[in-house]
Design a protein around this motif. Sequence first.
Motif, PDB file in Angstrom:
ATOM      1  N   ASP A   1       0.833  -1.205   0.000  1.00 16.83           N
ATOM      2  CA  ASP A   1       0.000   0.000   0.000  1.00 16.83           C
ATOM      3  C   ASP A   1       0.869   1.258   0.000  1.00 16.83           C
ATOM      4  OD1 ASP A   1      -2.733  -1.270   2.092  1.00 16.83           O
ATOM      5  OD2 ASP A   1      -2.194  -1.577  -0.019  1.00 16.83           O
ATOM      6  N   VAL A   2       1.901   1.274   0.841  1.00 19.80           N
ATOM      7  CA  VAL A   2       2.791   2.444   0.899  1.00 19.80           C
ATOM      8  C   VAL A   2       3.522   2.597  -0.433  1.00 19.80           C
ATOM      9  CG1 VAL A   2       4.809   3.431   2.016  1.00 19.80           C
ATOM     10  CG2 VAL A   2       3.031   2.354   3.394  1.00 19.80           C
TER      11      VAL A   2
ATOM     12  N   ILE B   1       4.453   5.541  -5.561  1.00 17.71           N
ATOM     13  CA  ILE B   1       4.479   5.563  -7.030  1.00 17.71           C
ATOM     14  C   ILE B   1       3.511   6.627  -7.551  1.00 17.71           C
ATOM     15  CG2 ILE B   1       3.885   4.244  -9.106  1.00 17.71           C
ATOM     16  CD1 ILE B   1       4.900   1.752  -7.604  1.00 17.71           C
ATOM     17  N   ALA B   2       2.327   6.652  -6.954  1.00 19.20           N
ATOM     18  CA  ALA B   2       1.321   7.625  -7.399  1.00 19.20           C
ATOM     19  C   ALA B   2       1.829   9.053  -7.177  1.00 19.20           C
ATOM     20  CB  ALA B   2       0.009   7.400  -6.656  1.00 19.20           C
TER      21      ALA B   2
ATOM     22  N   LEU C   1      -6.642   9.858  -4.495  1.00 22.99           N
ATOM     23  CA  LEU C   1      -7.691   9.315  -5.368  1.00 22.99           C
ATOM     24  C   LEU C   1      -7.467   7.832  -5.648  1.00 22.99           C
ATOM     25  CD1 LEU C   1      -8.237  12.167  -7.962  1.00 22.99           C
ATOM     26  CD2 LEU C   1      -9.882  11.295  -6.289  1.00 22.99           C
ATOM     27  N   VAL C   2      -6.206   7.478  -5.849  1.00 21.72           N
ATOM     28  CA  VAL C   2      -5.890   6.063  -6.099  1.00 21.72           C
ATOM     29  C   VAL C   2      -6.309   5.216  -4.907  1.00 21.72           C
ATOM     30  CG1 VAL C   2      -3.990   4.427  -6.365  1.00 21.72           C
ATOM     31  CG2 VAL C   2      -4.036   6.494  -7.750  1.00 21.72           C
ATOM     32  N   GLY C   3      -5.990   5.706  -3.704  1.00 24.28           N
ATOM     33  CA  GLY C   3      -6.383   4.978  -2.500  1.00 24.28           C
ATOM     34  C   GLY C   3      -7.887   4.883  -2.351  1.00 24.28           C
ATOM     35  N   HIS C   4      -8.564   5.962  -2.769  1.00 23.09           N
ATOM     36  CA  HIS C   4     -10.027   5.972  -2.661  1.00 23.09           C
ATOM     37  C   HIS C   4     -10.636   4.923  -3.572  1.00 23.09           C
ATOM     38  CE1 HIS C   4     -14.080   7.569  -2.238  1.00 23.09           C
ATOM     39  NE2 HIS C   4     -14.169   7.628  -3.553  1.00 23.09           N
TER      40      HIS C   4
ATOM     41  N   GLN D   1      -4.115   6.216   0.979  1.00 23.57           N
ATOM     42  CA  GLN D   1      -4.450   7.645   1.046  1.00 23.57           C
ATOM     43  C   GLN D   1      -3.559   8.346   2.066  1.00 23.57           C
ATOM     44  OE1 GLN D   1      -8.660   6.613   1.773  1.00 23.57           O
ATOM     45  NE2 GLN D   1      -9.168   7.996   0.102  1.00 23.57           N
ATOM     46  N   ASN D   2      -3.426   7.756   3.258  1.00 24.32           N
ATOM     47  CA  ASN D   2      -2.603   8.381   4.292  1.00 24.32           C
ATOM     48  C   ASN D   2      -1.140   8.444   3.881  1.00 24.32           C
ATOM     49  OD1 ASN D   2      -4.546   8.963   6.368  1.00 24.32           O
ATOM     50  ND2 ASN D   2      -4.742   6.753   6.690  1.00 24.32           N
TER      51      ASN D   2
END
Lengths: 369, 140
Positions: free
Chosen positions: B20-21, B26-27, B56-59, B67-68
């Motif tokens: 996730d991190v 990358i984003a 937005l990618v996390g959403h 997101q965090n």
Amino acid sequence: MIQNRPMNVKEILNKHLYPSVMDNVRRKDYPYYDTITIASGTTDYYLFTQDVGNGFLRNKKLPLTGSEVFFIEEITAYIKEPFKTEALLDKLNELLQQSYLEVIVNNRVQAKIPGMDFLSYLPTQTLGTGGQNSTQELFVRRRKLPEPILMNSNSSFELKWTIPSTASVTLDTYPVIFNLNGLQLDKLQDFYWNELKRNMFQKIAVTYYDTVTIANGNESVYNFFQDGTKAKNLQSLVLPLSDIQTFSLQAVEVFVNQPDVPIEPYTIFQSRSQNVLRIVVDDVVYYDGNIVDLLSVVAGYTSNATTAGADTFPVERYMNKRQQKVFRIPLEIPANSKVQVTLAQQSGSVGITGEITLALRGVETRRVA
Amino acid sequence: MARRRRRSSKFKLSVPSIMDVGIANIAVRVAPDLINRFVPVPAGMQSIAGAGAGFLVGHFLKKPLVQNAAIATAAVDFVVPIIEDMLGTNSGVPITNTTKMMGVKTAQNMNAMADFQRLEEYTNDPSQRMGYNQYMHFYN
């Protein structure tokens, strides 16, 4: 992170060419122009130092104010008188091969280019004893800079054109118009703009030039960029490069002028086209070929060549062939590398006497001192 | 009375968290370049653009950690140059592993070697090389 990577001047220019929402500058495609008059015996001409006064002669006095920033993208100069005789074409050759323009911003040289890079001129050919027929062909040359020169607000600035003393005598009172074309940014808010901070390296557009004297028409080899005793107007630097410079060679031109005793111009081109240019870097041959594609000749001729004072007659034939070879793969010259640049001429070469100038054009990367 | 479970302080490898991190990083780093191709992104807005893209990618992936992490990465990228300026440690060009492989040198010639190494690395970097299509029109 993108915003932390140091940007070179070209990237900064590209960024400011397009408006965006939060910009606080006004952008203008803008020329700065200045006119100087050649004076007999004067060899150094400092540009953009006079008050504007007559708007038909100049529109800017440097340095810039605190609210302006200017990117120089192109340099050109136009000599406002025609070149009609062998004697005048000889002096034109001196301006092309033996004059140079130096741009210093904030006490560091940002450009040093020979006259053949940026001078525009008007060779004129006259036919008939009464001069009834003539051909005038304006030749325009602009030095476009792959890496623009940045003049920040309040930067100290010096633009100097140096010409040979002999040319200044013959071309006395000739006006020359200099144009710096580029992008001007007017600051709409008061801010200190320094996007080049923390940069370790700087890229500048350069022309390495060297002028050698043609000794005779025998088979021989001319070595370029080796003689450290030459005057600045004849040679820009000596190879190898220092340990803080590298050079990406993008284009090359070999320029040959008319001999002291003029001959048919086409014979000069025919003979010189067989010369062989060789560039060797660290014992690797990077270029080895004849110079048909990169040979330039500016020469005039009158059929009364043996008559006393013939060089003051209008020329009946002239050649103004200018060309350069642009490399599809730039030739990279590293720092401290062993470099040999030679031009070999075959036996029976013409024109004997005169000068050959080799111009290597490209981008130099150097450490920011 | 239910016992309150104490949070363990031991390290425990969590592959999903690492991924996730990684996605968030990358984003944050790639998004500003992609957005710049369509709309110019000012230098001061790139961190924010990256954070927004990561958020937005996390959403869309339904991963709050992405997101965090995107917000934290963008904040770090914004703050690091300031700290480096204060400490005087910013060299402007990243030092690659080749300089560390030179062995023990004196301070003087380490600087000379490092500069030479960095100059060649800088000029050979593909992002700094100018292609024929880019420079040909300057000589026509």
